[in-house]
Design a protein around this motif. Structure first.
Motif, PDB file in Angstrom:
ATOM      1  N   GLY A 161      -4.249   6.012  -3.260  1.00 55.21           N
ATOM      2  CA  GLY A 161      -2.864   6.083  -3.617  1.00 55.21           C
ATOM      3  C   GLY A 161      -2.914   7.365  -2.012  1.00 55.21           C
ATOM      4  N   SER A 186      -5.961   9.207  -8.909  1.00 55.45           N
ATOM      5  CA  SER A 186      -5.274   9.038  -9.818  1.00 55.45           C
ATOM      6  C   SER A 186      -6.746   7.282 -10.477  1.00 55.45           C
ATOM      7  CB  SER A 186      -5.239   7.825  -9.560  1.00 55.45           C
ATOM      8  OG  SER A 186      -4.616   6.600  -8.395  1.00 55.45           O
ATOM      9  N   GLN A 187      -6.302   7.505 -11.650  1.00 57.48           N
ATOM     10  CA  GLN A 187      -7.667   6.097 -12.358  1.00 57.48           C
ATOM     11  C   GLN A 187      -7.743   5.066 -11.860  1.00 57.48           C
ATOM     12  OE1 GLN A 187      -8.845   6.288 -15.801  1.00 57.48           O
ATOM     13  NE2 GLN A 187      -9.660   5.183 -14.036  1.00 57.48           N
ATOM     14  N   ALA A 188      -6.528   4.622 -10.930  1.00 53.55           N
ATOM     15  CA  ALA A 188      -7.081   3.345  -9.761  1.00 53.55           C
ATOM     16  C   ALA A 188      -7.674   3.395  -9.605  1.00 53.55           C
ATOM     17  CB  ALA A 188      -4.965   3.311  -9.859  1.00 53.55           C
ATOM     18  N   ASP A 189      -7.114   5.152  -8.166  1.00 54.01           N
ATOM     19  CA  ASP A 189      -7.920   5.533  -7.135  1.00 54.01           C
ATOM     20  C   ASP A 189      -9.828   5.438  -7.641  1.00 54.01           C
ATOM     21  OD1 ASP A 189      -5.868   5.325  -5.896  1.00 54.01           O
ATOM     22  OD2 ASP A 189      -6.394   7.423  -6.310  1.00 54.01           O
ATOM     23  N   CYS A 206       0.813  -0.830  -0.301  1.00 54.37           N
ATOM     24  CA  CYS A 206      -0.103   0.063  -0.318  1.00 54.37           C
ATOM     25  C   CYS A 206       0.463   1.067   0.219  1.00 54.37           C
ATOM     26  CB  CYS A 206      -1.168   0.119   1.196  1.00 54.37           C
ATOM     27  SG  CYS A 206      -0.674   0.336   2.967  1.00 54.37           S
ATOM     28  N   MET A 245       1.136   7.279 -15.023  1.00 53.65           N
ATOM     29  CA  MET A 245      -0.341   7.775 -14.425  1.00 53.65           C
ATOM     30  C   MET A 245      -1.101   8.230 -14.853  1.00 53.65           C
ATOM     31  SD  MET A 245      -0.084   8.491  -9.749  1.00 53.65           S
ATOM     32  CE  MET A 245       0.680   6.810  -9.406  1.00 53.65           C
ATOM     33  N   ARG A 264     -13.722   5.766 -16.376  1.00 48.91           N
ATOM     34  CA  ARG A 264     -12.149   6.220 -17.073  1.00 48.91           C
ATOM     35  C   ARG A 264     -12.138   7.338 -16.884  1.00 48.91           C
ATOM     36  NH1 ARG A 264     -10.308   7.638 -22.873  1.00 48.91           N
ATOM     37  NH2 ARG A 264     -12.293   8.208 -23.114  1.00 48.91           N
ATOM     38  N   ARG A 280      -3.819  11.351 -13.368  1.00 52.31           N
ATOM     39  CA  ARG A 280      -4.959  11.222 -12.262  1.00 52.31           C
ATOM     40  C   ARG A 280      -5.474  12.501 -12.422  1.00 52.31           C
ATOM     41  NH1 ARG A 280       1.228  11.692  -9.019  1.00 52.31           N
ATOM     42  NH2 ARG A 280       2.098  13.779  -9.682  1.00 52.31           N
ATOM     43  N   ARG A 327     -10.933   2.682  -9.855  1.00 48.55           N
ATOM     44  CA  ARG A 327     -11.423   2.043 -10.081  1.00 48.55           C
ATOM     45  C   ARG A 327     -11.873   0.926  -9.131  1.00 48.55           C
ATOM     46  NH1 ARG A 327     -12.926   2.534 -15.088  1.00 48.55           N
ATOM     47  NH2 ARG A 327     -11.321   2.749 -16.413  1.00 48.55           N
ATOM     48  N   ASN A 328     -10.688   1.228  -8.142  1.00 48.56           N
ATOM     49  CA  ASN A 328     -11.127   1.157  -6.448  1.00 48.56           C
ATOM     50  C   ASN A 328     -11.985   1.177  -5.519  1.00 48.56           C
ATOM     51  OD1 ASN A 328      -8.059  -0.976  -6.434  1.00 48.56           O
ATOM     52  ND2 ASN A 328      -7.517   0.901  -5.553  1.00 48.56           N
TER      53      ASN A 328
END
Length: 624
Positions: A413, A505-508, A59, A493, A469, A495, A510-511
């Motif tokens: 993040g 961020s994009q990953a955030d 993490c 990345m 997205r 964001r 998605r989570n």
């Protein structure tokens, strides 16, 4: 080959101290061990050991400034820390070890001042008959005589029967030992718990106020309520971040840590019992009460937290078919749980339903009166775990969703708990982003409510599309320049800036999609199983730390709650904690909690095909 322990210098707001550390230990493990128990006089109690992944190096949240002879950064650190952070001396404590002295000096770690947490303690007002399950009373005994030489314990039971308590059991040996002195005087005081005599003492003790302590053990936070058992009023509250959190942000991480062996389970158990003791003693001191004045404690929490508090290994909860060791309500002497309160203090554990629908949701159902009304009501207790209940006095359907800790800021993040420096609110002001920060000052990250607000704002502004997205720069050309400037891309990345160095961020995103979809799909499945539609739902209760702080408009915009239920949403506050407080003051509430548990019918979503289908459908955000 045997290794020699060296010393790690720890610098915090409480000063500087040294702790032992061996090369085999990560700095995180050494700090955990040195801070075991988190006693008030332990300087390490002020240190924030934030480790949502449980120290697995996943993490990146256990970063701290270090120096001295240490092992070099490994590949995972290079990915999770920026070049600037590494240059400034920041490392991940879970991946850093001491090394042989190489001229860089002794190992040292520095911690910033611990932020003040914003933790919800307010809950619904309850209306239950004041009849504490554990109570103190005064009693007069008939004096023995040559014509009446019956034993003291029999005379005690006679006096209780004359006072209307014919159900009381013969006292235990420990009470009989106290009775040997107390019975020599005509008057004495008793502490009764249910039909058992817990303690006897001098008559004047009965005139002292008696208190109960309601405790809500959340995965992320812990809240305590001091109740005057003479009036039923909550006279003081205290709270803190759960001291187990350095072992992981979610229950699976905690279970894994407890399952490493007896030492692992004991570390988690003692962390929470020591914290409850410290908070409880602080509350008693604040109202001028003595230790013996606390005679009752009631505990609510999710099933894993209840097991860890009781020192019961919860390993089986982590794997199908997820059986808990216990869920029924029970009464335990405080001394059996290593709580630092008097021998006369009893602990009531509230009942749960299953491995993932615990005493917290049952306490909330009873506290909100859902189990006593024939209406159809929806309870969403959204925090580190997502528990959902739907129904009323004729039956309640319930489930738990794998929402993960994203709603509490973990798994994001720049996520953090609701402490000083966390952005807790975000809004769109024309073509610019506005935000509020807990405690004022500059932002350091986003807590759960801030994360949800930011996502809602970005959806509304067109910076995130329906699929979740973040569009390419060319696709954002029609937006105002001030909004398009929020999009950044660096080293692959993508964001969006929220403000002053804080981003999502994009990953955030998605989570968050996964967590939101799980809650929305859980609601849909429960309504289908109960044969209900949105128009049948009379009220929607939002409970829990995150649920009570979130903006209703944001919850609707991201699809967390069906839009058709928006006009029936009520913020419940900490309903679990309110129920725990009520349990100290009312036997009727304890009975209502048992009734609520018996009404619950648990749905296991992981094996439900309709959940999988609904989950995929809710991955899309609602259209604007």
């Amino acid at each position: 080959m045997e290794t020699t322990a060296t010393r790690l210098r720890v610098v915090s707001e409480n000063g500087t101290m040294e702790i032992p550390v061996s090369p085999e230990q990560s700095l995180l493990d050494a700090l955990r061990l040195a801070g075991k128990g988190n006693a008030e006089d332990n300087p390490l109690s002020s240190i924030e050991l934030n480790s949502p992944c449980g120290g697995k190096g996943l993490c990146g949240k256990c970063r701290a400034k270090v120096s001295g002879s240490l092992t070099p950064p490994v590949g995972r650190e290079m990915k999770l820390l920026s070049a600037r952070e590494l240059a400034d001396g920041y490392r991940l404590l879970c991946l850093t070890h001491v090394a042989e002295e190489d001229g860089r000096g002794p190992a040292r770690v520095e911690f910033a001042a611990r932020g003040q947490a914003a933790i919800l303690t307010e809950g619904p007002r309850l209306d239950f008959v004041l009849d504490p399950p554990t109570a103190r009373l005064a009693l007069k005994l008939e004096a023995p005589s040559l014509d009446d030489q019956v034993a003291d314990d029999t005379r005690l039971l006679r006096a209780l029967a004359a006072a209307g308590r014919r159900d009381v059991a013969r006292p235990s040996l420990s009470v009989v030992r106290e009775l040997a002195l107390a019975a020599r005087k005509p008057g004495l005081s008793l502490v009764l718990s249910g039909n058992e005599i817990v303690a006897v003492g001098a008559e004047e003790e009965a005139a002292r106020p008696a208190y109960g302590l309601g405790v809500d053990i959340g995965t992320t936070t812990l809240a305590c309520y001091l109740i005057d058992l003479g009036t039923g009023s909550i006279v003081a509250t205290a709270s803190g971040l759960n001291e187990q959190r350095s072992y992981g942000a979610d229950v699976i991480s905690r279970i894994a840590a407890a399952s490493t062996g007896p030492e692992g389970l004991e570390a988690l158990r003692s962390a929470v019992t020591a914290q409850i003791t410290a908070l409880g003693l602080g509350l008693l001191d604040g109202v001028g009460a003595e230790l013996s004045d606390l005679i009752s404690i009631a505990i609510a929490g999710n099933t894993t937290m209840m097991h860890l508090f009781a020192g019961v290994l919860p390993t089986a909860i982590a794997a199908a078919p997820f059986p808990p060791v216990f869920t029924a309500a029970r009464r335990i002497a405080a001394r059996e749980l290593d709580l630092g309160f008097s021998a006369a203090c009893d602990v009531w554990l509230l009942p749960g339903v299953s491995g993932y629908v615990g005493a917290d949701i049952v306490s909330g159902i009873a506290a909100l009166g859902i189990s006593s009304r024939p209406a159809c009501e929806l309870l969403l207790d959204i925090g580190t775990n997502g528990e959902i209940a739907l129904g009323g006095s004729e039956g309640i359907w319930c489930c738990a969703t794998a929402a993960g800790p994203a709603f509490e800021g973990a798994g994001i993040g720049m996520g953090m708990g609701g402490v000083t420096g966390a952005i807790d609110g975000v809004w769109l002001d024309g073509d610019r982003i506005g935000f509020s920060v807990i405690g004022g000052g500059g932002p350091k990250g986003l807590c759960g409510s801030g994360v949800l607000d930011a996502l809602a704002v970005f959806l509304e502004a067109g910076l995130v599309d329906q699929t979740g997205r973040i569009p390419d720069v060319e696709e954002l050309a029609s937006l105002p320049p001030a909004l398009t400037a929020l999009r950044h891309e660096e080293e692959g990345m993508v964001r969006l800036a929220v403000g002053d160095g804080v981003w999502l961020s994009q990953a955030d995103i998605r989570n968050l999609q996964l967590a939101i979809s799980a809650i929305a799909a859980g609601i849909e499945v429960l309504m289908a199983r109960a044969g209900k539609t949105e128009k049948d739902v009379d009220r929607v209760w939002l409970a829990g730390g995150f649920g009570s702080y979130l903006d209703i408009g944001s919850a609707l915009r991201v699809g967390l709650v069906p839009a058709g239920l928006g006009d029936r949403i009520v913020i419940a506050g900490n309903s679990s904690g309110a129920g725990a407080a009520a349990a100290c003051a009312s036997r009727a509430f304890l009975a209502e909690a048992d009734k609520a548990r018996d009404l619950c019918r648990y749905i296991e979503l992981s094996s439900s095909p309709d959940f999988t289908e609904a989950y995929m459908e809710h991955m899309l955000f609602p259209e604007a």
